[in-house]
Design a protein around this motif. Structure first.
Motif, PDB file in Angstrom:
ATOM      1  N   PHE A 170     -51.825 -28.186 -19.193  1.00 56.34           N
ATOM      2  CA  PHE A 170     -50.417 -28.071 -18.808  1.00 56.34           C
ATOM      3  C   PHE A 170     -50.251 -27.014 -17.729  1.00 56.34           C
ATOM      4  O   PHE A 170     -50.939 -25.997 -17.723  1.00 56.34           O
ATOM      5  CB  PHE A 170     -49.541 -27.670 -20.006  1.00 56.34           C
ATOM      6  N   ASP A 171     -49.325 -27.263 -16.790  1.00 57.54           N
ATOM      7  CA  ASP A 171     -49.008 -26.236 -15.805  1.00 57.54           C
ATOM      8  C   ASP A 171     -47.505 -25.922 -15.766  1.00 57.54           C
ATOM      9  O   ASP A 171     -47.070 -25.060 -15.029  1.00 57.54           O
ATOM     10  CB  ASP A 171     -49.502 -26.617 -14.411  1.00 57.54           C
ATOM     11  N   LYS A 172     -46.732 -26.594 -16.590  1.00 59.70           N
ATOM     12  CA  LYS A 172     -45.295 -26.332 -16.684  1.00 59.70           C
ATOM     13  C   LYS A 172     -44.839 -26.748 -18.071  1.00 59.70           C
ATOM     14  O   LYS A 172     -45.300 -27.748 -18.608  1.00 59.70           O
ATOM     15  CB  LYS A 172     -44.527 -27.135 -15.638  1.00 59.70           C
ATOM     16  N   LEU A 173     -43.916 -25.982 -18.634  1.00 64.77           N
ATOM     17  CA  LEU A 173     -43.382 -26.298 -19.942  1.00 64.77           C
ATOM     18  C   LEU A 173     -41.864 -26.217 -19.882  1.00 64.77           C
ATOM     19  O   LEU A 173     -41.309 -25.243 -19.384  1.00 64.77           O
ATOM     20  CB  LEU A 173     -43.915 -25.310 -20.990  1.00 64.77           C
ATOM     21  N   PHE A 174     -41.204 -27.254 -20.338  1.00 66.78           N
ATOM     22  CA  PHE A 174     -39.750 -27.304 -20.409  1.00 66.78           C
ATOM     23  C   PHE A 174     -39.354 -27.146 -21.874  1.00 66.78           C
ATOM     24  O   PHE A 174     -39.811 -27.918 -22.726  1.00 66.78           O
ATOM     25  CB  PHE A 174     -39.218 -28.638 -19.877  1.00 66.78           C
ATOM     26  N   VAL A 175     -38.509 -26.169 -22.159  1.00 61.37           N
ATOM     27  CA  VAL A 175     -38.067 -25.913 -23.526  1.00 61.37           C
ATOM     28  C   VAL A 175     -36.564 -26.144 -23.580  1.00 61.37           C
ATOM     29  O   VAL A 175     -35.784 -25.369 -23.032  1.00 61.37           O
ATOM     30  CB  VAL A 175     -38.395 -24.472 -23.972  1.00 61.37           C
ATOM     31  N   ASP A 176     -36.165 -27.254 -24.205  1.00 61.74           N
ATOM     32  CA  ASP A 176     -34.747 -27.536 -24.390  1.00 61.74           C
ATOM     33  C   ASP A 176     -34.314 -26.913 -25.711  1.00 61.74           C
ATOM     34  O   ASP A 176     -35.121 -26.735 -26.618  1.00 61.74           O
ATOM     35  CB  ASP A 176     -34.505 -29.040 -24.392  1.00 61.74           C
ATOM     36  N   GLU A 177     -33.045 -26.608 -25.819  1.00 62.45           N
ATOM     37  CA  GLU A 177     -32.497 -25.935 -27.001  1.00 62.45           C
ATOM     38  C   GLU A 177     -33.254 -24.642 -27.281  1.00 62.45           C
ATOM     39  O   GLU A 177     -33.649 -24.341 -28.403  1.00 62.45           O
ATOM     40  CB  GLU A 177     -32.533 -26.866 -28.226  1.00 62.45           C
ATOM     41  N   CYS A 178     -33.468 -23.861 -26.223  1.00 64.08           N
ATOM     42  CA  CYS A 178     -34.266 -22.639 -26.333  1.00 64.08           C
ATOM     43  C   CYS A 178     -33.624 -21.594 -27.247  1.00 64.08           C
ATOM     44  O   CYS A 178     -34.306 -20.682 -27.707  1.00 64.08           O
ATOM     45  CB  CYS A 178     -34.548 -22.055 -24.959  1.00 64.08           C
ATOM     46  N   HIS A 179     -32.340 -21.731 -27.522  1.00 66.30           N
ATOM     47  CA  HIS A 179     -31.701 -20.779 -28.426  1.00 66.30           C
ATOM     48  C   HIS A 179     -32.297 -20.853 -29.843  1.00 66.30           C
ATOM     49  O   HIS A 179     -32.129 -19.928 -30.625  1.00 66.30           O
ATOM     50  CB  HIS A 179     -30.185 -21.025 -28.479  1.00 66.30           C
ATOM     51  N   LEU A 180     -33.011 -21.920 -30.143  1.00 69.00           N
ATOM     52  CA  LEU A 180     -33.658 -22.031 -31.444  1.00 69.00           C
ATOM     53  C   LEU A 180     -34.852 -21.075 -31.581  1.00 69.00           C
ATOM     54  O   LEU A 180     -35.380 -20.893 -32.674  1.00 69.00           O
ATOM     55  CB  LEU A 180     -34.121 -23.472 -31.690  1.00 69.00           C
TER      56      LEU A 180
END
Length: 147
Positions: A71-81
């Protein structure tokens, strides 16, 4: 999917070293019997216990470590969790500052540091539709405040 055992151990050892520096500073400032010194000592003991558990842990499955996935990029949705990150600090009993934290927040921090090394700080994207609130908000108060 977890990071390699070596990377996790290095992260925990760095945290312990940082805490030991804070401990020496607190001892010099407040004395060896102060409340903050005792809290830092408890935090160091927790990290050392986690480190020992990680070193003693035997892998049940043969799997690929996170770093080996390419992996060279990570997208974290709902990061408030992932907001419940333990904070190494000499302050205690302060509202909003937790010293223990959650395992998933610590895991994400380790992955964030890995991507920082890999991409120079450009490998993570955090997204959330949840507003950031730092206390009771009224219309005349700003949404973000620095403490």
């Amino acid at each position: 999917m977890g990071l390699s055992k070596d990377r996790m151990e290095a992260y925990m050892q760095a945290e312990i070293a940082d805490l030991r520096e804070q401990l020496e500073e607190a001892r010099g400032k407040d004395g060896s019997k102060s409340f903050s010194v005792k809290e830092i000592e408890k935090t160091i003991a927790r990290y050392e216990k986690k480190l020992k558990e990680a070193q003693d842990k035997v892998s049940k499955d043969d799997y690929i470590d996170f770093e080996e996935m390419g992996f060279d990029k990570l997208f974290v949705d709902e990061c408030h969790l992932y907001k419940n990150l333990g904070t190494a600090t000499k302050m205690s009993n302060v509202a909003g500052i937790g010293t223990t934290g959650s395992g998933k927040a610590a895991e994400l921090l380790m992955k964030t540091r890995y991507f920082d090394e890999l991409t120079g700080g450009k490998g993570m994207v955090f997204a959330s539709g949840t507003p950031i609130i730092t206390g009771y908000l009224r219309s005349e108060m700003p949404i973000l405040r620095c403490l």
